[in-house]
Design an enzyme around this catalytic site. Structure first.
Site, PDB file in Angstrom:
ATOM      1  N   HIS A  57       0.782  -1.218   0.127  1.00  0.00           N
ATOM      2  CA  HIS A  57       0.116  -0.014  -0.143  1.00  0.00           C
ATOM      3  C   HIS A  57       0.855   0.952   0.122  1.00  0.00           C
ATOM      4  CE1 HIS A  57      -4.179   2.283   0.853  1.00  0.00           C
ATOM      5  NE2 HIS A  57      -3.247   2.839   1.208  1.00  0.00           N
ATOM      6  N   HIS A  59       1.571   4.857  -1.622  1.00  0.00           N
ATOM      7  CA  HIS A  59       1.341   6.761  -3.012  1.00  0.00           C
ATOM      8  C   HIS A  59       2.202   7.176  -3.370  1.00  0.00           C
ATOM      9  CE1 HIS A  59      -3.068   6.164  -1.068  1.00  0.00           C
ATOM     10  NE2 HIS A  59      -2.604   6.113  -0.663  1.00  0.00           N
ATOM     11  N   GLN A 152      -9.733   9.199  -5.121  1.00  0.00           N
ATOM     12  CA  GLN A 152      -9.128  10.145  -4.043  1.00  0.00           C
ATOM     13  C   GLN A 152     -10.312  11.071  -4.118  1.00  0.00           C
ATOM     14  OE1 GLN A 152      -5.963  10.891  -1.565  1.00  0.00           O
ATOM     15  NE2 GLN A 152      -7.902  11.107  -0.927  1.00  0.00           N
ATOM     16  N   HIS A 210      -9.467   1.762   0.058  1.00  0.00           N
ATOM     17  CA  HIS A 210      -9.053   3.004   1.103  1.00  0.00           C
ATOM     18  C   HIS A 210     -10.362   2.681   2.135  1.00  0.00           C
ATOM     19  CE1 HIS A 210      -5.817   4.423  -0.964  1.00  0.00           C
ATOM     20  NE2 HIS A 210      -5.274   4.834   0.730  1.00  0.00           N
ATOM     21  N   GLU A 213     -10.951   4.412   6.858  1.00  0.00           N
ATOM     22  CA  GLU A 213     -10.021   5.510   7.292  1.00  0.00           C
ATOM     23  C   GLU A 213     -10.567   6.440   8.315  1.00  0.00           C
ATOM     24  OE1 GLU A 213      -7.046   6.775   4.804  1.00  0.00           O
ATOM     25  OE2 GLU A 213      -5.275   6.718   6.482  1.00  0.00           O
ATOM     26  N   ASP A 309       2.058   2.632   3.056  1.00  0.00           N
ATOM     27  CA  ASP A 309       1.643   4.565   2.758  1.00  0.00           C
ATOM     28  C   ASP A 309       2.196   5.586   2.056  1.00  0.00           C
ATOM     29  OD1 ASP A 309      -1.169   5.287   2.009  1.00  0.00           O
ATOM     30  OD2 ASP A 309      -1.696   5.532   4.666  1.00  0.00           O
ATOM     31  N   TRP A 315       0.689  13.648   3.311  1.00  0.00           N
ATOM     32  CA  TRP A 315      -0.003  13.087   4.505  1.00  0.00           C
ATOM     33  C   TRP A 315       1.528  12.812   5.823  1.00  0.00           C
ATOM     34  CZ3 TRP A 315      -1.760  12.170  -0.174  1.00  0.00           C
ATOM     35  CH2 TRP A 315      -2.710  12.576  -0.095  1.00  0.00           C
TER      36      TRP A 315
HETATM   37 FE   FE2 Z   1      -3.334   4.954   1.383  1.00  0.00          FE
END
Ligand code: FE2
Length: 424
Positions: A57, A59, A152, A210, A213, A309, A315
């Site tokens: 996982h 991005h 997203q 996802h 979350e 991630d 993030w």
């Molecule tokens: Fe993610």
């Protein structure tokens, strides 16, 4: 004549003094004390020889963009999503490819040779999709990159997301993504799960959403995901990522939910570095940890893997492509401190993650690809404790990366010439 013979290795399952023989990029024999002529022979000196790390996982379209165009002040998931929305129109294919390739270099150096990355499809240009498809092709000789079409901004919430998602799949993106908890209403979230699973079933693709979350105990989209998995015959091909709301759910509901997830052969991916920082931001004290229920999922026979991630993006400001760091955090947050549980954490970034991605020929056994990592550690627990140096990284029997062993030269009064390996 063998191409490569590694002897005196310890394997992750605990076998010691093992030899691994490689011919034409494939492992041809694994046995104790094998003697055979080889072009290259290596004494592993009892250190841990593992199949490569796998990140299920990530991005990659956002990685290494930290500070662009500004830094996430609140540290929340929602500000991260808003910040990514500000960055998206500023992205160029060249810069994105450069950052992705730089990250892949970091990954290889850390023995991370397979990555499933989500790619945002909520940009009508599909700039990131085209860029990462190019990166996938470019890195294919040394790293397996799998792409997930990730809406997203919500596949139903963003007006062009559904059409873009289908275009991305037409272009060759491998997996169907989603984000039900970000849709406008709970009902829309439920609809999005159903719709996206149907698209995957029609196209014969895997699903990785996802899912939930959030710290909201009533965010229960994983239940729908498990149900749709069964309804559409997708068992073993669907992953619920994050699943952090499970941390806060009612125990009775979870007992029913975990059984349903197991029945659906759902894979679960937790992202410990990210969710220990993003979750609980709306709590005063006590602050919830916000990681999904890893030991309980494993006990039910569910395949659980850990993902990185994010690395230096809207993030998360840290990270280096080190899956041992990911597993180390997972071990702490989930309190998985027994010997068995610590080994499970090592599996979560190797063999379990490979199962999530559906990688073929993964492992240390005859017939598997000769993709191997030699660590400066004697077993998986020591590898976790030390975030051990990756001494050598091979792909299909070819040496891709080497790092010198770490040792501190001490200068202690009265004890000249001491070296500390921080082990034993
Ligand atoms: Fe993610």
């Amino acid at each position: 004549m063998l191409d490569l013979l590694i002897h005196n290795a310890t394997l992750p399952d605990g076998r010691t003094a093992m030899s691994v023989a490689v011919q034409n990029g494939t492992i041809v024999e694994v046995s104790a004390g094998l003697q055979a002529p080889a072009h290259q022979a290596l004494d592993a000196q009892g250190q841990l020889l593992s199949p490569p790390f796998v990140d299920p996982h990530f991005h990659m379209d956002a990685t290494l963009s930290y500070g662009l165009p500004r830094i996430n002040q609140s540290g929340t998931l929602l500000e991260g999503i808003a910040l990514w929305g500000e960055l998206k129109p500023l992205l160029t294919a060249e810069a994105l490819i450069e950052r992705a390739l730089a990250y892949c270099d970091w990954a290889v150096a850390k023995g991370l040779l397979a990555i499933r990355t989500h790619v945002d499809v909520c940009d009508d240009r599909l700039l990131a999709v085209d860029a990462l498809l190019q990166v996938k092709q470019q890195v294919a000789p040394y790293l397996d990159l799998q792409l997930v079409a990730f809406p997203q901004d919500g596949v139903l919430r963003a007006p062009t997301a559904l059409a873009n998602l289908k275009r991305a799949l037409d272009k060759g993106v491998d997996v169907v993504g989603g984000i039900p908890h970000f849709e406008r209403t709970y009902e829309q979230g439920t609809q999005s799960v159903k719709l996206l699973c149907e698209i995957a079933a029609e196209r014969g693709l895997r699903v990785d959403m996802h899912c939930d979350e959030s710290d909201d105990p009533l965010s229960r989209h994983v239940e729908t995901l498990a149900f749709e998995t069964q309804r559409l015959g997708l068992r073993g091909r669907v992953t619920g990522s994050h699943l952090t709301s499970m941390h806060s759910m009612d125990n009775y509901f979870v007992s029913k939910l975990i059984a349903l997830m197991a029945e659906s052969q759902l894979h679960a991916v937790a992202n410990p570095l990210i969710n220990i920082t993003l979750q609980g931001r709306f709590d005063s004290y006590p602050k919830r940890r916000g990681l999904t229920r890893v030991p309980e999922l494993l006990a039910a026979g569910i395949n659980v893997a850990f993902g990185h991630d994010c690395v230096m993006d809207p993030w998360y400001s840290l990270g280096s492509g080190d899956m041992l760091e990911v597993a180390h955090m997972g071990l702490h947050v989930a309190q998985m401190t027994s010997q068995t549980a610590m080994r499970q954490c090592f599996d979560a970034v190797t063999v379990n993650a490979a199962q999530v991605m559906g990688l073929e020929g993964y492992g240390i056994a005859p017939g598997c690809h000769a993709d191997l990592v030699l660590l400066q550690a004697r077993n998986p627990v020591e590898a976790l404790r030390l975030r051990a140096t990756r001494l050598k990284v091979w792909r299909r029997g070819q040496l891709l990366a080497e790092t010198a062993p770490v040792a501190a030269q001490l200068h202690l009064p009265g004890r000249p010439g001491q070296t500390s390996w921080i082990s034993r």
